[in-house]
Scaffold this active site. Structure first.
Site, PDB file in Angstrom:
ATOM      1  N   LYS A 217     -48.751  12.236  11.509  1.00  0.00           N
ATOM      2  CA  LYS A 217     -48.585  12.614  10.105  1.00  0.00           C
ATOM      3  C   LYS A 217     -48.796  11.399   9.216  1.00  0.00           C
ATOM      4  CE  LYS A 217     -45.220  14.651   6.966  1.00  0.00           C
ATOM      5  NZ  LYS A 217     -43.979  15.407   6.829  1.00  0.00           N
ATOM      6  N   GLU A 223     -46.244   3.568  18.112  1.00  0.00           N
ATOM      7  CA  GLU A 223     -46.682   4.045  19.428  1.00  0.00           C
ATOM      8  C   GLU A 223     -48.087   4.630  19.342  1.00  0.00           C
ATOM      9  OE1 GLU A 223     -43.840   4.655  17.945  1.00  0.00           O
ATOM     10  OE2 GLU A 223     -42.166   4.432  19.350  1.00  0.00           O
ATOM     11  N   GLY A 279     -42.693  16.790  10.759  1.00  0.00           N
ATOM     12  CA  GLY A 279     -43.321  16.552  12.062  1.00  0.00           C
ATOM     13  C   GLY A 279     -42.881  17.549  13.120  1.00  0.00           C
ATOM     14  N   ARG A 280     -41.585  17.788  13.194  1.00  0.00           N
ATOM     15  CA  ARG A 280     -41.078  18.661  14.261  1.00  0.00           C
ATOM     16  C   ARG A 280     -41.312  20.138  13.970  1.00  0.00           C
ATOM     17  NH1 ARG A 280     -37.449  15.657  11.610  1.00  0.00           N
ATOM     18  NH2 ARG A 280     -35.829  16.658  10.351  1.00  0.00           N
ATOM     19  N   GLU A 365     -33.096  16.158  15.808  1.00  0.00           N
ATOM     20  CA  GLU A 365     -33.606  15.342  14.699  1.00  0.00           C
ATOM     21  C   GLU A 365     -33.331  16.041  13.364  1.00  0.00           C
ATOM     22  OE1 GLU A 365     -37.155  12.390  14.946  1.00  0.00           O
ATOM     23  OE2 GLU A 365     -37.994  14.187  14.043  1.00  0.00           O
ATOM     24  N   HIS A 396     -29.820  24.333  41.239  1.00  0.00           N
ATOM     25  CA  HIS A 396     -29.599  23.484  42.413  1.00  0.00           C
ATOM     26  C   HIS A 396     -29.403  22.030  42.017  1.00  0.00           C
ATOM     27  CE1 HIS A 396     -30.401  26.713  45.265  1.00  0.00           C
ATOM     28  NE2 HIS A 396     -31.192  27.171  44.311  1.00  0.00           N
ATOM     29  N   LYS A 516     -36.632   1.281  14.464  1.00  0.00           N
ATOM     30  CA  LYS A 516     -38.029   0.861  14.265  1.00  0.00           C
ATOM     31  C   LYS A 516     -38.072  -0.520  13.615  1.00  0.00           C
ATOM     32  CE  LYS A 516     -39.821   5.538  13.367  1.00  0.00           C
ATOM     33  NZ  LYS A 516     -40.456   6.417  12.409  1.00  0.00           N
TER      34      LYS A 516
HETATM   35  O1  F6P Z   1     -39.706   8.543  14.218  1.00  0.00           O
HETATM   36  C1  F6P Z   1     -39.526   9.915  14.130  1.00  0.00           C
HETATM   37  C2  F6P Z   1     -40.770  10.586  13.653  1.00  0.00           C
HETATM   38  O2  F6P Z   1     -40.985  10.279  12.317  1.00  0.00           O
HETATM   39  C3  F6P Z   1     -40.727  12.076  13.875  1.00  0.00           C
HETATM   40  O3  F6P Z   1     -40.028  12.739  12.892  1.00  0.00           O
HETATM   41  C4  F6P Z   1     -42.162  12.409  13.951  1.00  0.00           C
HETATM   42  O4  F6P Z   1     -42.377  13.685  14.517  1.00  0.00           O
HETATM   43  C5  F6P Z   1     -42.669  11.279  14.800  1.00  0.00           C
HETATM   44  O5  F6P Z   1     -41.922  10.163  14.375  1.00  0.00           O
HETATM   45  C6  F6P Z   1     -44.140  10.982  14.705  1.00  0.00           C
HETATM   46  O6  F6P Z   1     -44.518  10.697  13.407  1.00  0.00           O
HETATM   47  P1  F6P Z   1     -46.040  10.665  12.973  1.00  0.00           P
HETATM   48  O7  F6P Z   1     -46.591  12.047  13.157  1.00  0.00           O
HETATM   49  O8  F6P Z   1     -46.049  10.232  11.546  1.00  0.00           O
HETATM   50  O9  F6P Z   1     -46.757   9.689  13.863  1.00  0.00           O
END
Ligand code: F6P
Length: 553
Positions: A217, A223, A279-280, A365, A396, A516
């Protein structure tokens, strides 16, 4: 009901001080003095009375520790909290994400073509369908081989690079809908910044046949940007160092065109979405591009239709018959009145293996918050720890604790009348286990019953099953794109319901920021030449120093 108190965006704040909250505490005292056995004995119609159906989804709430009076009190609480107004405000595009001053419009992602919703001067439904149309034609081109790689080879591998909401939704849904996917293609998801994952994802793929979808987003997530750079290097190196290969092999899904361009992806190859999609809550936006390529645009449309079915149900059904509202309210009951602090989601479906992980982000979240919209302490427990694994594997492994442990874990069992593939007796065995587990949790086995079955006296206490452990069973016909859409929307609206009761902003996530920021300050110390002067807390400094010694030994 305290009917003349102000409602709306901040109505949830202070709900714990109201008469409805107190009434629920009184009902909880009564609930503690009774058991599910008592409730079923007292009412032979209980299973029917507490089962709610909508469009092929059946929710059996009868094994929850509720009565008609509890549900009425919970509905009164929802009304007191302004849930109806809040639902309407969401559908109207009001900025109900107050801390970020944004609309919350994931429901617009599946609004029917030709309907209109004008938010901040723009018809968002028209914009959604423009993007969906671009996704459809691109997906078709990849699937039918019209869109090839740089060297003219057909695309056989798709890697979605993203994390959190830009990973879990498409990853969960691609697994869930595996039988609907093009099995001649491979779909992989790269999320963690751990380079070992990148290696595992890439090592056996041919870059000439690989499409990379960078999904973010913000397009600034550490990452994702790190992984995207690594994958680009792998791809360009694998294609003879020709940077022009990026154009055919990389597309982006983002709201941030500037960062996409800065990364080197032509914005012509970008599929957009909007700041009003959290995002979620985004897997049915362009974030679902990998899924659409996997299952094809028609199945993606079915998924949207399933989501839409539950959206309409949320808007139109009275709270007493609303599946997501009842799921949310019963969750509040278990957490705030019966003291539960975790919630297990137990899909009796191999293909729903990633569904609990998806729900972890969605619920935790969204509602893992301690202050209400106006910044005051929430005054009650909020989101539980959500977790789970498919049955019967869990049986199990951890069900021992569910049955006899000292903490009570409310469970959602999710089952389908039909499997994806009929395979001998398997499905009846699977369903029998699902139904047996909820019965064992609810009704247990008393000491007398255990003894009557011949257990030696010394073993009786070990074999007693306390029972009275609450669960809901969701039963659907078959796992399809449509029913997956229904399931996701049920939980999305459950989250909304609970957030309104607790008075929190379910659509922000400020709690992830500090980590972060601190990681950003630690990176230079791990990468520095020589011996950097460390200025973190004493524990972190010691860990950094130790890691540096180990890495540079
Ligand atoms: O750090 C949490 C978050 O902002 C989530 O809410 C989101 O889904 C995820 O990181 C990834 O964010 P982006 O789509 O901006 O890379």
């Amino acid at each position: 009901m305290a009917g003349n108190q102000e409602r709306g965006p901040s109505a949830g704040a202070g709900v714990t001080a109201g008469e409805e909250w107190a009434a629920l505490h009184r009902l909880a005292e009564a609930a503690r003095a009774t058991t599910l056995r008592d409730l079923f004995d007292a009412d032979p119609d209980r299973a029917d009375a507490l089962t709610v159906e909508h469009d092929g989804v059946t929710a059996d709430f009868s094994k929850q520790r509720v009565t008609g009076a509890t549900l009425a009190a919970l509905v009164a609480l929802a009304e007191r909290a302004g849930l109806r107004e809040r639902i309407d405000a969401m559908f109207a595009g009001e900025h109900i994400n107050t801390t970020e001053d944004r609309a919350v419009l994931h429901v617009a992602l599946r609004a029917e073509r030709g309907t209109h919703l004008v938010v901040d001067g723009r018809d968002v439904v028209a914009e959604v369908h423009e993007v969906l149309d671009r996704m459809r034609s691109f997906s078709r081109a990849v699937r039918d081989g019209t869109h090839t790689g740089h060297t003219g080879r057909r695309i056989r591998n798709v890697i979605n690079v993203g994390i959190g909401g830009s990973d879990l939704g498409p990853a969960m849904a691609t697994t869930a809908l595996l039988p609907y996917t093009d099995r001649s293609m491979r779909f992989r998801f790269l999320s963690n910044v751990d380079g070992d994952e990148a290696w595992e994802v890439l090592h056996d793929l041919d870059p000439a046949e690989t499409l990379v979808i960078v999904s973010s987003k913000t397009f600034t997530t550490l990452e994702t940007v790190t992984n995207a750079r690594t994958v680009r290097r792998w791809l360009v190196d694998g294609l003879g160092g020709d940077e022009r290969a990026v154009a055919a092999h990389f597309v982006a899904v983002s709201t941030n065109a500037a960062e996409v361009a800065a990364f080197g992806i032509d914005t012509e190859r970008m599929f957009g979405f909007w700041d009003w999609v959290g995002g979620r809550f985004s897997f049915d936006s362009a974030i679902g591009l990998s899924l659409m390529i996997a299952v094809g645009p028609d199945h993606f449309d079915d998924l949207l239709a399933g989501l839409r079915s539950i959206d309409a149900h949320l808007r139109d059904a009275p709270f007493e018959r609303s599946l997501p509202v009842l799921m949310g309210l019963i969750g509040v009951w278990n957490i705030d009145f019966l003291g539960a602090s975790t919630h297990a989601v137990l899909p009796y479906s191999h293909h729903l293996a990633r569904f609990p992980a998806y729900l972890q982000q969605l619920e935790m979240e969204s509602n893992g918050k301690a202050v209400t919209l106006d910044g005051s302490p929430v005054g009650c427990a909020t989101a539980p720890v959500v977790w789970g694994e498919p049955g019967t594997n869990g049986q199990h492994a951890f069900y021992q604790l569910l049955h006899q442990g000292t903490v009570v874990v409310p469970c959602d069992f999710v089952a389908f009348a039909h499997p994806q593939h009929e395979e001998g007796r398997h499905h009846d065995l699977l369903l029998a286990n699902c139904f047996a587990q909820s019965a064992a949790l609810a009704f247990g086995r008393t000491a007398e019953e255990v003894a009557a079955r011949g257990a030696p006296a010394a073993l009786v206490p070990h074999k007693v099953m306390p029972g009275n452990r609450p669960s809901t069973t969701l039963l659907l016909d078959r796992l399809t794109p449509y029913t997956l859409g229904q399931l996701v929307a049920l939980y999305e609206h459950k989250v909304l319901t609970q957030g309104v009761i607790w008075g929190v902003d379910s659509f922000d996530q400020w709690g992830v920021e500090l980590g972060k920021e601190l990681a950003g300050a630690i990176v230079p110390d791990l990468e520095a030449e020589g011996a950097p002067a460390l200025g973190h807390d004493a524990s972190t400094d010691a860990l950094v120093a130790r890691a540096r010694r180990l890495r540079h030994a």
